[in-house]
Design a protein around this motif. Structure first.
Motif, PDB file in Angstrom:
ATOM      1  N   VAL A  62     -18.220  -9.481  -1.945  1.00 18.07           N
ATOM      2  CA  VAL A  62     -18.675  -8.088  -2.038  1.00 18.07           C
ATOM      3  C   VAL A  62     -19.879  -7.861  -1.124  1.00 18.07           C
ATOM      4  CG1 VAL A  62     -19.617  -6.336  -3.606  1.00 18.07           C
ATOM      5  CG2 VAL A  62     -17.766  -7.843  -4.382  1.00 18.07           C
ATOM      6  N   ARG A  63     -20.729  -8.869  -1.017  1.00 20.08           N
ATOM      7  CA  ARG A  63     -21.954  -8.753  -0.221  1.00 20.08           C
ATOM      8  C   ARG A  63     -21.694  -8.797   1.281  1.00 20.08           C
ATOM      9  NH1 ARG A  63     -25.083 -13.479  -0.896  1.00 20.08           N
ATOM     10  NH2 ARG A  63     -24.117 -13.805  -2.914  1.00 20.08           N
ATOM     11  N   VAL A  64     -20.694  -9.586   1.685  1.00 19.01           N
ATOM     12  CA  VAL A  64     -20.447  -9.747   3.120  1.00 19.01           C
ATOM     13  C   VAL A  64     -20.189  -8.395   3.793  1.00 19.01           C
ATOM     14  CG1 VAL A  64     -18.632 -10.489   4.714  1.00 19.01           C
ATOM     15  CG2 VAL A  64     -19.695 -12.126   3.189  1.00 19.01           C
ATOM     16  N   PHE A  65     -19.389  -7.553   3.143  1.00 19.56           N
ATOM     17  CA  PHE A  65     -19.062  -6.261   3.761  1.00 19.56           C
ATOM     18  C   PHE A  65     -20.208  -5.258   3.569  1.00 19.56           C
ATOM     19  CE2 PHE A  65     -15.102  -8.418   2.643  1.00 19.56           C
ATOM     20  CZ  PHE A  65     -14.587  -8.570   3.915  1.00 19.56           C
ATOM     21  N   LEU A  66     -20.965  -5.444   2.479  1.00 16.19           N
ATOM     22  CA  LEU A  66     -22.157  -4.619   2.264  1.00 16.19           C
ATOM     23  C   LEU A  66     -23.157  -4.841   3.397  1.00 16.19           C
ATOM     24  CD1 LEU A  66     -23.676  -2.780   0.152  1.00 16.19           C
ATOM     25  CD2 LEU A  66     -24.675  -4.887  -0.732  1.00 16.19           C
ATOM     26  N   LEU A  67     -23.324  -6.119   3.795  1.00 15.85           N
ATOM     27  CA  LEU A  67     -24.301  -6.445   4.832  1.00 15.85           C
ATOM     28  C   LEU A  67     -23.670  -6.443   6.226  1.00 15.85           C
ATOM     29  CD1 LEU A  67     -26.349  -9.201   2.966  1.00 15.85           C
ATOM     30  CD2 LEU A  67     -26.932  -6.795   3.327  1.00 15.85           C
ATOM     31  N   GLY A  68     -22.478  -5.934   6.328  1.00 15.13           N
ATOM     32  CA  GLY A  68     -21.810  -5.784   7.630  1.00 15.13           C
ATOM     33  C   GLY A  68     -21.632  -4.309   7.928  1.00 15.13           C
ATOM     34  N   THR A  69     -20.393  -3.860   7.817  1.00 17.59           N
ATOM     35  CA  THR A  69     -20.079  -2.468   8.157  1.00 17.59           C
ATOM     36  C   THR A  69     -20.946  -1.460   7.387  1.00 17.59           C
ATOM     37  OG1 THR A  69     -17.813  -3.083   8.663  1.00 17.59           O
ATOM     38  CG2 THR A  69     -18.211  -0.774   8.190  1.00 17.59           C
ATOM     39  N   VAL A  70     -21.110  -1.677   6.075  1.00 13.84           N
ATOM     40  CA  VAL A  70     -21.859  -0.718   5.255  1.00 13.84           C
ATOM     41  C   VAL A  70     -23.312  -0.628   5.714  1.00 13.84           C
ATOM     42  CG1 VAL A  70     -22.686  -0.269   2.908  1.00 13.84           C
ATOM     43  CG2 VAL A  70     -20.322  -1.021   3.283  1.00 13.84           C
ATOM     44  N   PHE A  71     -23.897  -1.773   5.996  1.00  9.54           N
ATOM     45  CA  PHE A  71     -25.267  -1.850   6.483  1.00  9.54           C
ATOM     46  C   PHE A  71     -25.410  -1.099   7.823  1.00  9.54           C
ATOM     47  CE2 PHE A  71     -27.866  -4.943   9.194  1.00  9.54           C
ATOM     48  CZ  PHE A  71     -29.074  -4.315   8.956  1.00  9.54           C
ATOM     49  N   GLY A  72     -24.460  -1.296   8.721  1.00 13.21           N
ATOM     50  CA  GLY A  72     -24.513  -0.617  10.019  1.00 13.21           C
ATOM     51  C   GLY A  72     -24.438   0.892   9.868  1.00 13.21           C
ATOM     52  N   VAL A  73     -23.546   1.334   9.023  1.00 13.18           N
ATOM     53  CA  VAL A  73     -23.397   2.775   8.790  1.00 13.18           C
ATOM     54  C   VAL A  73     -24.675   3.354   8.183  1.00 13.18           C
ATOM     55  CG1 VAL A  73     -22.210   4.475   7.350  1.00 13.18           C
ATOM     56  CG2 VAL A  73     -20.884   2.749   8.584  1.00 13.18           C
ATOM     57  N   LEU A  74     -25.222   2.658   7.215  1.00 14.20           N
ATOM     58  CA  LEU A  74     -26.448   3.103   6.548  1.00 14.20           C
ATOM     59  C   LEU A  74     -27.589   3.287   7.560  1.00 14.20           C
ATOM     60  CD1 LEU A  74     -27.678   3.314   3.502  1.00 14.20           C
ATOM     61  CD2 LEU A  74     -28.687   1.101   4.083  1.00 14.20           C
ATOM     62  N   CYS A  75     -27.767   2.302   8.435  1.00 10.10           N
ATOM     63  CA  CYS A  75     -28.824   2.388   9.447  1.00 10.10           C
ATOM     64  C   CYS A  75     -28.598   3.577  10.369  1.00 10.10           C
ATOM     65  CB  CYS A  75     -28.879   1.095  10.265  1.00 10.10           C
ATOM     66  SG  CYS A  75     -29.542  -0.289   9.336  1.00 10.10           S
ATOM     67  N   ALA A  76     -27.353   3.759  10.793  1.00  8.02           N
ATOM     68  CA  ALA A  76     -27.057   4.869  11.700  1.00  8.02           C
ATOM     69  C   ALA A  76     -27.337   6.209  11.020  1.00  8.02           C
ATOM     70  CB  ALA A  76     -25.602   4.784  12.166  1.00  8.02           C
ATOM     71  N   GLN A  77     -27.039   6.298   9.733  1.00  6.70           N
ATOM     72  CA  GLN A  77     -27.333   7.534   9.000  1.00  6.70           C
ATOM     73  C   GLN A  77     -28.841   7.812   8.974  1.00  6.70           C
ATOM     74  OE1 GLN A  77     -25.516   6.803   5.177  1.00  6.70           O
ATOM     75  NE2 GLN A  77     -23.559   7.752   5.749  1.00  6.70           N
ATOM     76  N   ARG A  78     -29.651   6.780   9.078  1.00  5.33           N
ATOM     77  CA  ARG A  78     -31.105   6.937   9.084  1.00  5.33           C
ATOM     78  C   ARG A  78     -31.648   7.187  10.470  1.00  5.33           C
ATOM     79  NH1 ARG A  78     -33.425   5.286   4.237  1.00  5.33           N
ATOM     80  NH2 ARG A  78     -35.459   5.379   5.231  1.00  5.33           N
ATOM     81  N   GLY A  79     -30.791   7.280  11.481  1.00  6.98           N
ATOM     82  CA  GLY A  79     -31.257   7.540  12.843  1.00  6.98           C
ATOM     83  C   GLY A  79     -31.572   6.285  13.624  1.00  6.98           C
ATOM     84  N   LEU A  80     -31.311   5.131  13.027  1.00  5.64           N
ATOM     85  CA  LEU A  80     -31.486   3.866  13.749  1.00  5.64           C
ATOM     86  C   LEU A  80     -30.208   3.560  14.516  1.00  5.64           C
ATOM     87  CD1 LEU A  80     -33.137   1.903  10.800  1.00  5.64           C
ATOM     88  CD2 LEU A  80     -34.309   2.909  12.783  1.00  5.64           C
ATOM     89  N   LEU A  81     -30.323   2.732  15.549  1.00  4.74           N
ATOM     90  CA  LEU A  81     -29.151   2.430  16.367  1.00  4.74           C
ATOM     91  C   LEU A  81     -28.709   0.992  16.118  1.00  4.74           C
ATOM     92  CD1 LEU A  81     -27.363   3.766  18.582  1.00  4.74           C
ATOM     93  CD2 LEU A  81     -28.744   2.490  20.235  1.00  4.74           C
ATOM     94  N   PRO A  82     -27.584   0.786  15.421  1.00  3.10           N
ATOM     95  CA  PRO A  82     -27.095  -0.579  15.237  1.00  3.10           C
ATOM     96  C   PRO A  82     -26.249  -1.012  16.435  1.00  3.10           C
ATOM     97  CG  PRO A  82     -25.814   0.953  13.899  1.00  3.10           C
ATOM     98  CD  PRO A  82     -26.765   1.788  14.724  1.00  3.10           C
ATOM     99  N   LEU A  83     -26.558  -2.171  16.980  1.00  2.00           N
ATOM    100  CA  LEU A  83     -25.767  -2.720  18.086  1.00  2.00           C
ATOM    101  C   LEU A  83     -24.963  -3.912  17.573  1.00  2.00           C
ATOM    102  CD1 LEU A  83     -28.408  -2.760  20.981  1.00  2.00           C
ATOM    103  CD2 LEU A  83     -26.667  -1.016  20.516  1.00  2.00           C
ATOM    104  N   HIS A  84     -23.781  -4.085  18.157  1.00  2.00           N
ATOM    105  CA  HIS A  84     -22.955  -5.248  17.817  1.00  2.00           C
ATOM    106  C   HIS A  84     -23.515  -6.424  18.606  1.00  2.00           C
ATOM    107  CE1 HIS A  84     -18.616  -6.839  17.077  1.00  2.00           C
ATOM    108  NE2 HIS A  84     -19.476  -7.307  16.218  1.00  2.00           N
ATOM    109  N   ALA A  85     -24.532  -7.057  18.066  1.00  2.00           N
ATOM    110  CA  ALA A  85     -25.261  -8.086  18.809  1.00  2.00           C
ATOM    111  C   ALA A  85     -25.999  -8.989  17.836  1.00  2.00           C
ATOM    112  CB  ALA A  85     -26.272  -7.433  19.761  1.00  2.00           C
ATOM    113  N   SER A  86     -26.271 -10.201  18.289  1.00  2.00           N
ATOM    114  CA  SER A  86     -27.210 -11.078  17.607  1.00  2.00           C
ATOM    115  C   SER A  86     -28.483 -11.085  18.427  1.00  2.00           C
ATOM    116  CB  SER A  86     -26.645 -12.494  17.489  1.00  2.00           C
ATOM    117  OG  SER A  86     -25.515 -12.484  16.640  1.00  2.00           O
ATOM    118  N   CYS A  87     -29.606 -11.421  17.796  1.00  2.23           N
ATOM    119  CA  CYS A  87     -30.866 -11.247  18.501  1.00  2.23           C
ATOM    120  C   CYS A  87     -31.826 -12.385  18.180  1.00  2.23           C
ATOM    121  CB  CYS A  87     -31.467  -9.896  18.090  1.00  2.23           C
ATOM    122  SG  CYS A  87     -32.890  -9.423  19.071  1.00  2.23           S
ATOM    123  N   VAL A  88     -32.458 -12.934  19.223  1.00  2.00           N
ATOM    124  CA  VAL A  88     -33.394 -14.045  19.041  1.00  2.00           C
ATOM    125  C   VAL A  88     -34.726 -13.687  19.694  1.00  2.00           C
ATOM    126  CG1 VAL A  88     -31.496 -15.711  19.043  1.00  2.00           C
ATOM    127  CG2 VAL A  88     -32.720 -15.238  21.176  1.00  2.00           C
TER     128      VAL A  88
END
Lengths: 274, 309
Positions: free
Chosen positions: B93-119
Motif C-alpha cells: 500500500v505504501r509503495v504506490f503512496l510514495l510513488g505516483t500518489v506522492f508525485g501527484v500530491l507535490c504537483a498539486q502543491r505547485g512543486l515540480l516532480p521529475l522522474h529522476a534520482s538525485c545525489v
C-alpha cells in the motif's frame, strides 16, 4: 481508433530483417541504422507501459503487468492516428485475468515469421553466448526467472513449439505466416505479400529497391561501418550468416534429433520435416 | 494510530504507518498533508484524464488505483484518502503512496516532480533522469556506496521558485533496489523490508547518508543506453533541447503536466534550464561499469563553492 499489426516471431527468426525491409520500403531509401532505431519497436517497452498507466512497472509483479498490458494497447490504439507496427517476441497468450494479452479488438493482423528451429538453435546459441545444447534446452523449456529490469518488460518465455502454435492458432486473429526460408529464397515475393497484408501500396520497383537495400551483404557492411544498436554487447556481430539450412554443418545428428523430438509436430506443419 | 512525519519539508499526519519517512521534529504547526483511511469513489466525475489506473478531474483531483492493493484519492495537495484492499500497513500500500500518489500530491502543491534520482556532489544536487529501466536507482545506489548522500530515488521534487532555487527537496532516506543490484554491491538482505511482498526488491536504508536539507539543483543528466562503445559520452543540451528534455522528465508526465498550464510549465522548465545545465548521458548498461561512471561524473562537478557548473 487505429490498431496494431504485430510483427511476431520467436527470437532469431528474421524479425529484424523483415523490419529493416519494411523500413526501406516505407522510406524509399537505403537503410540508415540510426534512423531505423526505434521504428516498429517492441510492444513491451517499459517506459511506454509506465507512462500510459502512470505506474512504475518495476513495482508490479509479472502477473499484474500481464493483466494490465491489454489496457496499454487499447489506450494507445485509441490515440494513434494510423495503424501501428510492433515487433513481438512473446507468445500469443491469455493474461491471468483470462483475456488475450494482445486484444483482438485492437489487432489488425499479425505477420508471424517462423524459421527452422534447428537454425534458430544455432543462431540463439550465438545470440545468448551459450552452447548449442543449452540453446536447445532453452527452446524446449525456458526458465521462469525474472531477469534484471531493463527497458523491456520481461518476456513471457515458452517453448519454440508452443510459441509457433500460439500465434498460428490465435483465435480471432488474422495471421500471415512467413517462413524465413522463403525470405531467403525469394524476398521480393515475400515482402510484396507482407506489404499487401499490411495494406501498403507497393509497386514492384519499390519492393525490388527495398530488397536490394536490405540484402544480407548490405546489412553486414552497414554493421561494420556504424554498428547495429540491437546487437547484444557480447555478440560479435548481429548479421552473422543469414542463411537457411546452416544447421546441417553445425548440429550433430543427435542434437538435430533432440530438436525434432521436442518440436516435431510444429516442424511438420511448417514443412521442416519431410 | 496517527503518525507525524516529514516529506519534502512538509508536515505529514497519517493513519498509515510511514516508516520510510523521518519523524517530524519541527514545530507544532498545522499539518501540510493528511493521509487518511476512508472511502474512495469508484470513478471521478467527468475526468479530463481517464487512464486505466490514473484519472484526473477538472479541479486537479486525482484517483489512482492498483487492483488488489488500494485506491487513492489525492485532493488539493493536502489530503490523500486511501481505501486499502489488503492490510493497510502492508508495504504494498505504501509503495504506490510514495510513488505516483506522492508525485501527484507535490504537483498539486505547485512543486515540480521529475522522474529522476538525485545525489549530492560537492554541496549541490545532481539529478539523473530517464525512462523506466534506464538505471536511475542503480546509479544513485552506486553514488551512495562511494560515500555520497542521496536526496531522492525515482521521484525528485523541485521547488523551482524557492529563494536560491531551483531547490531539490529531499524525499525519503531509502533506495528501492533489486536483488541483483544488492548482490553486485554485496548488500545484506537481513532485516530489510521487501517493497512488495511478491517482489525481490528491497527497501535499503541510506544509513546516515540521506541529504535531509534542500540543495540547489546544479545539473540534470538524462540517462540513455549506449549500445555501442563509441557512444559513451555526456552531451550538453542547448537551452531549447534542454527544455524539451525536461518536459519528458516530468514524473507521470501524461497526467501531471495537466496540473500545470502550458505557460506555467514553460516558465518552470525554463527557470530550471537557466539555472542548471542539462546533459544527455550515454552510458553502458549493466553493473560492471558503475564505479568508473561514478568517478567520471563526480570529477565533472566543481569541488565546492564557486558558481554553478
Amino acid at each position: 481508433m487505429s490498431g496494431y499489426y504485430w510483427l511476431a516471431s520467436y527470437p532469431k527468426s528474421g524479425n529484424t530483417w523483415m523490419r529493416l525491409a519494411l523500413w526501406a520500403l516505407r522510406h524509399g531509401k537505403p537503410v540508415d541504422f540510426a534512423e531505423f532505431a526505434g521504428w516498429a519497436t517492441v510492444s513491451g517497452l517499459r517506459a511506454v507501459f509506465d507512462e500510459v498507466l502512470g505506474v512504475e512497472s518495476s513495482d508490479l509483479s509479472a502477473a499484474e503487468i500481464e493483466t494490465l498490458r491489454p489496457r496499454v494497447f487499447e489506450t494507445l490504439s485509441g490515440e494513434a492516428p494510423e495503424p501501428m507496427l510492433r515487433k513481438v517476441h512473446e507468445p500469443w497468450i491469455l493474461t491471468p485475468a483470462g483475456e488475450p494479452m494482445f486484444p483482438p479488438a485492437v489487432t489488425l493482423g499479425a505477420v508471424y515469421i517462423v524459421r527452422d528451429p534447428r537454425d534458430v538453435a544455432v543462431a540463439l546459441s550465438h545470440h545468448q553466448g551459450t552452447s548449442l545444447d543449452r540453446a536447445i534446452a532453452f527452446m524446449r523449456s525456458p526458465p521462469h526467472e525474472r531477469g534484471a529490469v531493463w527497458r523491456q518488460i520481461d518476456y513471457h518465455w515458452v517453448s519454440w513449439r508452443r510459441h509457433v502454435e500460439s500465434w498460428l492458432d490465435a483465435p480471432g486473429v488474422r495471421v500471415l505466416p512467413v517462413r524465413y526460408e522463403d525470405m531467403v529464397a525469394d524476398m521480393p515475393a515475400v515482402l510484396a505479400e507482407v506489404a499487401t497484408f499490411l495494406g501498403w501500396d507497393a509497386e514492384p520497383e519499390a519492393i525490388a529497391a527495398a530488397v536490394e537495400a536490405t540484402t544480407f551483404e548490405r546489412l553486414r557492411i552497414e554493421e561494420e561501418k556504424q554498428g547495429f544498436g540491437e546487437k547484444p554487447l557480447r555478440m560479435e556481430r548481429f548479421f552473422r550468416r543469414g542463411e537457411a539450412g546452416g544447421w546441417r554443418a553445425v548440429l550433430s545428428a543427435e542434437q538435430a534429433a533432440r530438436i525434432q523430438h521436442d518440436h516435431g509436430a510444429a516442424m511438420r506443419r511448417l514443412g521442416y520435416l519431410e | 494510530m496517527t503518525t507525524v512525519r516529514i516529506l519534502c519539508g512538509l508536515k505529514v499526519v497519517s493513519d498509515l504507518p510511514l516508516p520510510d519517512l523521518p519523524p517530524w521534529t519541527g514545530d507544532g504547526r498545522a499539518p501540510d498533508v493528511a493521509i487518511r483511511l476512508g472511502a474512495v469513489p469508484d470513478r471521478l466525475d467527468a475526468p479530463v484524464v481517464a487512464g486505466p489506473l490514473l484519472q484526473m478531474g477538472t479541479d486537479g483531483t486525482c484517483r489512482f488505483a492498483i487492483p488488489g492493493v488500494a485506491a487513492y484519492l489525492v485532493e488539493g495537495g493536502h489530503t490523500v484518502t486511501v481505501r486499502a484492499e489488503m492490510a493497510p500497513d502492508s508495504t504494498d500500500v505504501r509503495v504506490f503512496l510514495l510513488g505516483t500518489v506522492f508525485g501527484v500530491l507535490c504537483a498539486q502543491r505547485g512543486l515540480l516532480p521529475l522522474h529522476a534520482s538525485c545525489v549530492a556532489i560537492g554541496g549541490r544536487a545532481i539529478a539523473f533522469s530517464g525512462v523506466s529501466g534506464a538505471g536511475k536507482s542503480t546509479l544513485a545506489a552506486a553514488f551512495h556506496r562511494h560515500g555520497h548522500s542521496v536526496l531522492s530515488d525515482d521521484v525528485t521534487v523541485v521547488d523551482v521558485e524557492a529563494p536560491g532555487g531551483p531547490l531539490v527537496l529531499p524525499s525519503f532516506p531509502r533506495l528501492k533496489l533489486w536483488d541483483d543490484v544488492m548482490s553486485a554491491f554485496a548488500l545484506p538482505r537481513e532485516g530489510l523490508e521487501r517493497s512488495r511482498a511478491a517482489l525481490d526488491k528491497f527497501h535499503v536504508p541510506l544509513d546516515g547518508r540521506f541529504q535531509a536539507e534542500p540543495l540547489p539543483l546544479a545539473a540534470i543528466y538524462r540517462l540513455e543506453e549506449a549500445r555501442l562503445p563509441s557512444q559513451d559520452r555526456a552531451e550538453r543540451l542547448n537551452p531549447v533541447t534542454a527544455v524539451q528534455s525536461l518536459e519528458e522528465d516530468i514524473y507521470r508526465c501524461r497526467t501531471i503536466q495537466r496540473l500545470l498550464s502550458p505557460a506555467r510549465r514553460f516558465h518552470l522548465l525554463t527557470r530550471i534550464a537557466d539555472a542548471a545545465p542539462s546533459y544527455r548521458l550515454w552510458r553502458r548498461m549493466g553493473l560492471g561499469d558503475l564505479d568508473a561512471q561514478v568517478a567520471a561524473l563526480a570529477a565533472r562537478q566543481p569541488s565546492d563553492g564557486g558558481g554553478r557548473a
